[in-house]
Write an enzyme that holds these catalytic residues in place. Structure first.
Site, PDB file in Angstrom:
ATOM      1  N   CYS A 134      73.976  34.477 -47.529  1.00 50.36           N
ATOM      2  CA  CYS A 134      73.295  33.675 -48.553  1.00 50.36           C
ATOM      3  C   CYS A 134      74.252  32.623 -49.089  1.00 50.36           C
ATOM      4  CB  CYS A 134      72.791  34.582 -49.679  1.00 50.36           C
ATOM      5  SG  CYS A 134      72.007  33.685 -51.045  1.00 50.36           S
ATOM      6  N   CYS A 137      74.142  32.179 -52.849  1.00 49.56           N
ATOM      7  CA  CYS A 137      74.776  33.268 -53.596  1.00 49.56           C
ATOM      8  C   CYS A 137      76.296  33.173 -53.555  1.00 49.56           C
ATOM      9  CB  CYS A 137      74.351  34.625 -53.033  1.00 49.56           C
ATOM     10  SG  CYS A 137      72.577  34.861 -52.860  1.00 49.56           S
ATOM     11  N   ASP A 138      76.858  32.883 -52.391  1.00 49.83           N
ATOM     12  CA  ASP A 138      78.299  33.048 -52.181  1.00 49.83           C
ATOM     13  C   ASP A 138      79.033  31.769 -51.803  1.00 49.83           C
ATOM     14  OD1 ASP A 138      78.217  35.948 -52.515  1.00 49.83           O
ATOM     15  OD2 ASP A 138      77.141  35.980 -50.611  1.00 49.83           O
TER      16      ASP A 138
END
Length: 306
Positions: A134, A137-138
């Site tokens: 993701c 997300c990261d």
């Protein structure tokens, strides 16, 4: 003694526990059926930086536990069990689990979707240690660094464009000689000064000791191998929705996601789909939470009309 809940929630991710929270606060009896632990895919994320209210971020496991405790504070029950079979057509919907039968007047599907893995032997070990699924997300942790995106579809290209605004260099690895993504993306990527391509290539090996340090590539036509030194790798080769239980009962789209709009209503009255398992444009924690609130709202109206 047969107990019929107002709502059964299948899956204890952010969408599931938000539905349970809103329903329990509205006075409905709710049970969340979860086979592992709270949080779902979110629990595998080391740091969640894009969920509002946590300026320093929070690990996904703790966020999932907090959501569970909050729903239980208002009376929602958590049952650690595996759902084996469903009958969603009757007014009293039957759910067979590894711990017996449950019945509910409404059912919320919150079973999520899993990123499709590369299928390499040490993939689990490197997940969270330089290997991610993701970019939203990261991605921020790779500011000013070199990363690779594996894939060539719309999601892979969107990830690459997002990472190109953060990372020093983005290398797209695709097993074909052209992208499968929508044509509108192509020129944007080609014009990006920090985006490179490795065509006709697939990942043969993940390299590194305690943390991912690079990948070994194999040319799909010649078999020639090469290595790339990288700070991070983002896999974007598709997702697999957990909809096996819904097949034959709910309408699914061509990719097996449950067909449900923003109101989360499925093709059967009293059955709702929230989070990554439903048809939607953006799959994030915050959108799953929104789905959960809407599902509880819809379930209230449905029960009031029964």
């Amino acid at each position: 003694m047969k107990r019929i809940y107002d709502m059964l929630v299948i899956g204890g991710g952010p969408g599931g526990y938000t539905a349970a929270l809103y329903a329990a606060r509205a006075g409905l009896s709710v049970a969340v059926l979860e086979k592992l632990s709270a949080g779902g895919q979110m629990a595998l994320t080391d740091t969640v930086d894009n969920y509002p209210g946590f300026p320093e971020g929070i690990d996904g496991f703790s966020l999932g536990e907090n959501m569970q405790l909050q729903a239980e504070r208002f009376g929602a029950e958590t049952v650690l069990t595996e759902v084996l079979e469903l009958d969603l057509s009757p007014a009293e919907k039957a759910v067979r689990t590894s711990d017996g039968m449950f019945w509910g007047k409404t059912v919320v599907f919150a079973t999520g979707a899993s990123p499709r893995p590369l299928g390499l032997p040490n993939e689990d070990f490197f997940t969270g240690r330089g290997l991610h699924y993701c970019a939203a997300c990261d991605g921020m942790r790779y500011k000013g660094k070199t990363v690779a995106v594996i894939g060539g579809g719309d999601s892979a290209v969107a990830d690459a464009l997002s990472l190109a605004r953060i990372a020093e260099k983005v290398i797209i690895v695709h097993r074909r000689d052209t992208l499968r993504a929508t044509k509108v993306y192509h020129q944007t990527l080609l014009d990006a000064p920090n985006v490179e391509f490795r065509w006709n290539s697939e990942v043969a090996e993940l390299l590194g000791q305690g943390k991912l340090a690079g990948i070994k590539l194999k040319h799909v036509q010649t078999g020639e191998e090469s290595e790339l030194d990288l700070d991070g790798v983002f896999v974007s080769i598709g997702r697999e929705p957990a909809t096996a239980l819904a097949k034959g009962q709910l309408e699914l789209d061509e990719r097996d996601y449950i067909v449900a709009g923003e109101n989360t209503a499925t093709s059967l009255p009293g059955v709702y789909a929230v989070g990554d398992v439903r048809t939607k444009a953006l799959r994030q924690i915050v959108t799953a939470v929104s789905d959960g609130a809407y599902a509880a709202h819809e379930a209230e109206h449905y029960l009031a009309g029964q």
